[in-house]
Design a protein around this motif. Sequence first.
Motif, short mmCIF file in Angstrom:
data_model
loop_
_atom_site.label_atom_id
_atom_site.label_comp_id
_atom_site.label_asym_id
_atom_site.label_seq_id
_atom_site.Cartn_x
_atom_site.Cartn_y
_atom_site.Cartn_z
N VAL A 80 8.41 -10.12 7.69
CA VAL A 80 7.91 -8.76 7.67
C VAL A 80 7.91 -8.25 6.24
N GLU A 81 6.70 -8.04 5.71
CA GLU A 81 6.55 -7.54 4.35
C GLU A 81 6.41 -6.03 4.34
N SER A 82 6.91 -5.39 3.30
CA SER A 82 6.80 -3.94 3.17
C SER A 82 6.87 -3.54 1.70
N GLY A 83 6.56 -2.28 1.44
CA GLY A 83 6.70 -1.75 0.09
C GLY A 83 5.41 -1.55 -0.67
N GLY A 84 4.30 -1.95 -0.09
CA GLY A 84 3.03 -1.78 -0.77
C GLY A 84 2.59 -0.33 -0.80
N GLY A 85 1.47 -0.09 -1.47
CA GLY A 85 0.94 1.26 -1.55
C GLY A 85 -0.12 1.38 -2.62
N LEU A 86 -0.49 2.61 -2.90
CA LEU A 86 -1.49 2.92 -3.93
C LEU A 86 -0.74 3.34 -5.20
N VAL A 87 -1.08 2.71 -6.31
CA VAL A 87 -0.40 3.02 -7.56
C VAL A 87 -1.42 3.01 -8.69
N PRO A 115 -5.50 -3.31 -12.12
CA PRO A 115 -6.43 -3.28 -10.97
C PRO A 115 -6.62 -4.65 -10.34
N GLU A 116 -6.57 -5.70 -11.13
CA GLU A 116 -6.75 -7.05 -10.58
C GLU A 116 -5.56 -7.54 -9.76
N ASP A 117 -4.48 -6.77 -9.73
CA ASP A 117 -3.36 -7.10 -8.85
C ASP A 117 -3.59 -6.59 -7.42
N THR A 118 -4.67 -5.85 -7.23
CA THR A 118 -4.98 -5.34 -5.90
C THR A 118 -5.20 -6.48 -4.92
N ALA A 119 -4.44 -6.47 -3.83
CA ALA A 119 -4.50 -7.55 -2.83
C ALA A 119 -3.53 -7.23 -1.71
N VAL A 129 -4.19 -0.98 -6.79
CA VAL A 129 -3.97 -0.44 -8.13
C VAL A 129 -5.28 0.20 -8.59
N SER A 130 -5.26 1.52 -8.66
CA SER A 130 -6.49 2.24 -8.98
C SER A 130 -6.15 3.61 -9.53
#
Length: 115
Positions: free
Chosen positions: A5-12, A87-91, A113-114
């Motif tokens: 179970v992965e967590s912690g992502g978001g918009l940054v 931005p290229e880390d967006t995934a 990342v935006s």
Amino acid sequence: QVQLVESGGGLVQPGGSLKLSCAASGSAFTIYAMGWYRQAPGKQRELVATITRDGIPNYADSVKGRFTISRDGAKNTVYLQMNSLKPEDTAVYYCNRVRPPVWVWGQGTQVTVSS
């Protein structure tokens, strides 16, 4: 079968930081090298960071110096500290074993990342 179970992502914003977590069920987690993978839209899944069962990390060139992988055996958890995000880390980011057979993939956690 181990569940991930992965967590912690978001918009940054570019230059920002996030810390991802991957919780694994079962004690078998501690004996395997683990990795963080990511998959961007229209691209293949790629391995960006690994950590041995003894805690030795390794990184893809694209994230070296910016990402830090760690693990806590007592919590059956692998972490990915991501700094200086681009931005290229967006995934979608996933964790799993490094060597096959991998476990069933979790749902992943979206990192965007935006500005």
